[in-house]
Design an enzyme around this catalytic site. Structure first.
Site, PDB file in Angstrom:
ATOM      1  N   ASP A  41       0.876  -1.159   0.000  1.00 33.98           N
ATOM      2  CA  ASP A  41       0.000   0.000   0.000  1.00 33.98           C
ATOM      3  C   ASP A  41       0.923   1.221   0.000  1.00 33.98           C
ATOM      4  O   ASP A  41       2.127   1.114   0.307  1.00 33.98           O
ATOM      5  CB  ASP A  41      -0.936  -0.005   1.206  1.00 33.98           C
ATOM      6  CG  ASP A  41      -2.122   0.932   0.994  1.00 33.98           C
ATOM      7  OD1 ASP A  41      -2.084   1.748   0.038  1.00 33.98           O
ATOM      8  OD2 ASP A  41      -3.095   0.863   1.767  1.00 33.98           O
TER       9      ASP A  41
HETATM   10  C1  BGC Z   1      -5.003   3.386   0.204  1.00 37.22           C
HETATM   11  C2  BGC Z   1      -5.134   2.368  -0.899  1.00 37.22           C
HETATM   12  C3  BGC Z   1      -4.984   3.045  -2.240  1.00 37.22           C
HETATM   13  C4  BGC Z   1      -3.654   3.760  -2.283  1.00 37.22           C
HETATM   14  C5  BGC Z   1      -3.382   4.456  -3.597  1.00 37.22           C
HETATM   15  C6  BGC Z   1      -3.769   4.252   0.058  1.00 37.22           C
HETATM   16  O1  BGC Z   1      -3.829   5.359   0.901  1.00 37.22           O
HETATM   17  O2  BGC Z   1      -4.972   2.721   1.450  1.00 37.22           O
HETATM   18  O3  BGC Z   1      -6.390   1.728  -0.811  1.00 37.22           O
HETATM   19  O4  BGC Z   1      -5.095   2.105  -3.270  1.00 37.22           O
HETATM   20  O5  BGC Z   1      -3.639   4.733  -1.261  1.00 37.22           O
HETATM   21  O6  BGC Z   1      -4.146   5.588  -3.741  1.00 37.22           O
END
Ligand code: BGC
Length: 767
Positions: free
Chosen positions: A273
């Site tokens: 993530d």
């Molecule tokens: C989130 C993810 C997301 C990623 C990219 C993170 O803050 O937890 O779900 O895909 O950002 O935007």
């Protein structure tokens, strides 16, 4: 500068203007890997960073490269024909910027219903078709991997991201996610199933250590991911932010290699993530192949580890190879010419229709579907300002959202608009007042889910006029939630002004013998017990995407009979949920206790003890026979169904259950059948019952019947025995319960199973 040189070189290389070096599109992955320098390899496992960011100035994934507003891109190596591929959020639709500098075109995407609504459909075919429409937008807007679906378990009603997750039950979560992945990937683009795993709260999500028993992990928190991997073969998986029993998930070889790959057979790529974990070399060693969005520090950490021998080039190569395989299957390498013109019109129909099947009718004393109604009074700020979905990375930049007011008007109702201007002004001023309270220096402010405005309470005079002029009143109550923030305990209850509005409107309309309907435009569970008896019907519309108001109207008018059922329990009180003992309730107010019931008073958001073990949701409420507002699996219809001829067979490999469902009511409708299993006495503590399979009938005309066949592997009767570190099926007689909800079992059957045992690695242990 460096980036633009690389990208134009990439274009040349892809056009075949260089020779000598192997090219990813034409040569084998092994050949390309062999031709890479060490520096290229390390760069390649790290993303290209975020727009205008060194990792400290942006919050939600966003890049200006290739597809502006996408979450991230991969590192291109032009000399080897390796393009940069685009990773973009989900899950309620593609999240990219709707407009671009010096470009008159727009790039709106369809806001589909939130995850919780999709799981409430209990209809895997329908979810697959929604996924297919989403995937088309991903493909046509030039993205390669869609960062969705999200399927963490609804452990607690206040998790701020529950709206994008599916259920408190792993079978519903896993089956829904698998269908979604199959649908998206039909478009030759990838998915990233997230967040692997145990991401069940937003409070301190990047530092929190989830303390969970191996049994609860395997049976509850990992099971949905296992189903998705085995049934849908996602291209990628995204590890989560939190730790599991002391180790960041992205740095846990136990999780990412031993369980995911060795036990489940996952063949794709794992990415972090955004900015997840704290040690890039450990991530690579664990098998977390790609680090997103990528930082300079990560490059240094990996290089240093290679130098001091704590990471080997062979270990790095494993990840590089999986990154190469991902890029090789992407539309970019194939040179796909995306149109930037997905079929938004067709998808508006998909979202409107799919929302109908996920709305859950909670109460109805006969007022719905609406009959002989022409003039409608609408109350509640949310009736004028519908919530399409949640905030944060799961937001979708849509062209419009249909309010309930407009949905009703579109269907030909005379909607009383006498208070419209007052409402709109009030909503705007409350929003502005809230924005003014936000700290502009706090980056998260921009993502704070704006609270619903205080309700306007009509005067006695206004109510008298409204009752006189209208046949019925509809009140909408809304909730907004999103990434970064858990909901507050207050958000779970109706506010004072909401209760006052409900009381005033129901009193006035009921006195005149007229009815009141409440619509809940919410993303998660709220308290209903104290007020659900007041109106004549309660429709849980969830956050139904950009066509929300039209979809709600279609249900209210009976275009379709409601057929959604709850994928979670609605408890009577927040503290009835087992996990309330160990959830950071109102942590921002500094009143978090590690164990609230014992009131030990320890303020600690660094760890969360999942002390309830496997007893999450209905498993807990059933075990202790706790009354609930609405049980798991509950939902009313405009018609009614009879179940008959239950039968179950076990051939040793597969359980096959059949039941006949007959529509015995007056209108056409679909019915969800839930198959629960009650295990025989065992040395392990077993839940009263557990969902193992489910199915939905086609639309049955009055009097029509259908026999549903539900199957699942016999091995799924097993529980995880920690002592033996094995999945164990006990020999004996199993009860199969065919339910219209978890507390409305319509018929049962029995079947025998023989003992069996499947060993699992002794990993992910509590320390
Ligand atoms: C989130 C993810 C997301 C990623 C990219 C993170 O803050 O937890 O779900 O895909 O950002 O935007």
């Amino acid at each position: 500068m460096k980036k633009s040189i690389l990208i134009s070189a990439a274009v040349l290389a892809l056009a075949g203007c260089q020779s000598g070096d192997p090219q990813l599109g034409k040569s084998s992955v092994d050949k390309v890997l062999k031709a890479m320098t060490l520096e290229e390899k390390v760069h390649f496992v790290i993303g290209m960073g975020m727009a205008g960011s060194d990792g400290t100035t942006a919050v939600v994934g966003s890049t200006e490269d290739i597809v502006p507003g996408a979450a991230g891109t991969t590192y291109p190596i032009p000399r080897l024909g390796i393009p940069s591929i685009v990773l973009a959020d989900g899950p309620a639709g593609l999240r990219i910027n709707p407009t671009r500098e010096n470009d008159p075109n727009t790039y709106y995407c369809t806001h589909f219903p939130i995850g919780t609504l999709l799981s409430s459909t209990w209809n895997q075919e329908l979810v697959e078709s929604v996924g297919e429409a989403m995937g088309q937008e991903v493909h046509e807007y030039g993205a390669d991997v869609y960062l969705a679906p999200a399927l963490n378990i609804h452990r607690h009603p206040l998790n701020g991201r529950n709206f994008e997750y599916y259920s408190e039950d792993p079978v519903v979560a896993g089956k829904t996610a698998a269908a979604y992945v199959r649908g998206v990937q039909k478009n030759d683009v990838g998915t990233s199933v997230k967040h692997f795993a145990y991401n069940n709260q937003e409070t301190n999500r990047t530092g929190n250590n989830a303390i969970i028993s191996p049994r609860a992990q395997r049976e509850i928190y990992l099971k949905g991911f296992e189903i998705t991997v085995k049934e849908a073969d996602p291209w990628t998986i995204m590890s989560s932010y939190n730790k599991i029993n002391g180790t960041y998930t992205s740095q846990s070889r136990d999780l990412i290699t031993t369980v995911l790959r060795d036990e489940w057979g996952f063949k794709g790529l794992v990415m972090t993530d955004w900015y997840g974990g704290d040690n890039a070399a450990e991530q690579i060693a664990a098998g977390n192949d790609m680090l997103q969005p990528g930082t300079v520090l990560q490059y240094q950490q990996i290089m240093e580890a290679l130098k001091d021998g704590s990471l080997t080039e062979a270990q790095l190569d494993v990840c590089v190879k999986r990154c190469l395989e991902l890029v090789k299957r992407s539309p970019k390498v194939k040179g796909y010419q995306y149109s930037n013109k997905p079929d938004l019109q067709a998808h508006a129909t998909v979202t409107r229709q799919s929302a109908l099947e996920g709305m859950v009718l909670l109460e109805n004393n006969g007022v719905l579907p609406l009959k002989d109604v022409k003039n409608v009074a609408v109350y509640g700020c949310t009736s004028f300002d519908f919530v399409a979905g949640g905030t944060g990375s799961g937001n979708v930049n849509r062209a419009y959202t249909v309010s309930l007011l407009d949905g009703l008007k579109n269907a030909g109702f005379n909607v009383d608009e006498s208070a419209k201007e007052t409402y709109l002004k009030h909503i705007e001023s409350e929003k502005a007042a809230f924005q003014a309270t936000l700290d502009p220096n706090n980056m998260l402010s921009a993502f704070y889910p704006v609270p619903r405005p205080t309700e306007l309470i009509p005067s006695a005079k206004e109510l008298i006029a409204s009752v006189k002029n209208n046949d019925i009143a509809i009140i909408t109550f809304g909730r907004n939630s999103g990434e970064f923030f858990d909901r507050s305990a207050a958000d779970f209850e109706l506010s004072k002004s909401e209760k006052a509005l409900l009381t005033a409107v129901t009193a006035a309309f009921h006195t005149a013998g007229k009815k009141v309907v409440v619509v809940l435009n919410v993303g998660g569970v709220i308290e209903t017990h104290s007020w659900s008896w007041m109106p004549d019907a309660v429709l849980l519309a969830w956050q139904a995407g950009q066509e929300g108001g039209n979809s709600v109207t279609d249900i209210l008018t009976g275009v379709e009979s409601p057929s959604g059922k709850l994928p979670m329990t609605f408890p009577m009180n927040l503290m009835d949920a087992a996990s309330s003992d160990n959830f950071p309730i109102d942590a921002t107010k500094d009143v978090y206790f590690i164990n609230r019931r014992e009131n030990t008073g320890v303020k600690d958001i660094d760890q969360t003890d999942y002390a309830e073990g496997i007893y999450v949701g209905y498993r807990w409420f059933d075990k202790h026979n706790i009354p609930v507002s609405y049980p798991f699996g509950y939902g009313l219809s405009y018609t009614s169904f009879e179940y008959s001829e239950p039968a179950v067979q076990n051939n040793g490999k597969t359980i096959t259950a059949t039941v006949t469902v007959k529509n015995v009511g007056e209108v056409a409708g679909k019915e969800v059948v839930e198959l629960y299993v009650s295990a025989p006495e065992s040395s392990l503590d077993k839940p009263v019952k557990e969902l193992k399979a489910y199915g939905k009938t086609k639309k049955l005309a009055p009097g029509e019947s259908q026999t549903l066949t539900l199957t699942f592997p016999t091995a799924e009767l097993a529980s995880f025995d920690e002592e033996a570190s094995a999945w164990k099926v006990d020999a004996g007689t199993y009860q199969f319960l065919f339910g219209a909800s978890s507390r409305d079992i319509r018929c049962t059957a029995e079947a025998e199973a023989a003992a069996s045992e499947v060993p699992a690695h002794r990993v992910l242990l509590k320390q």
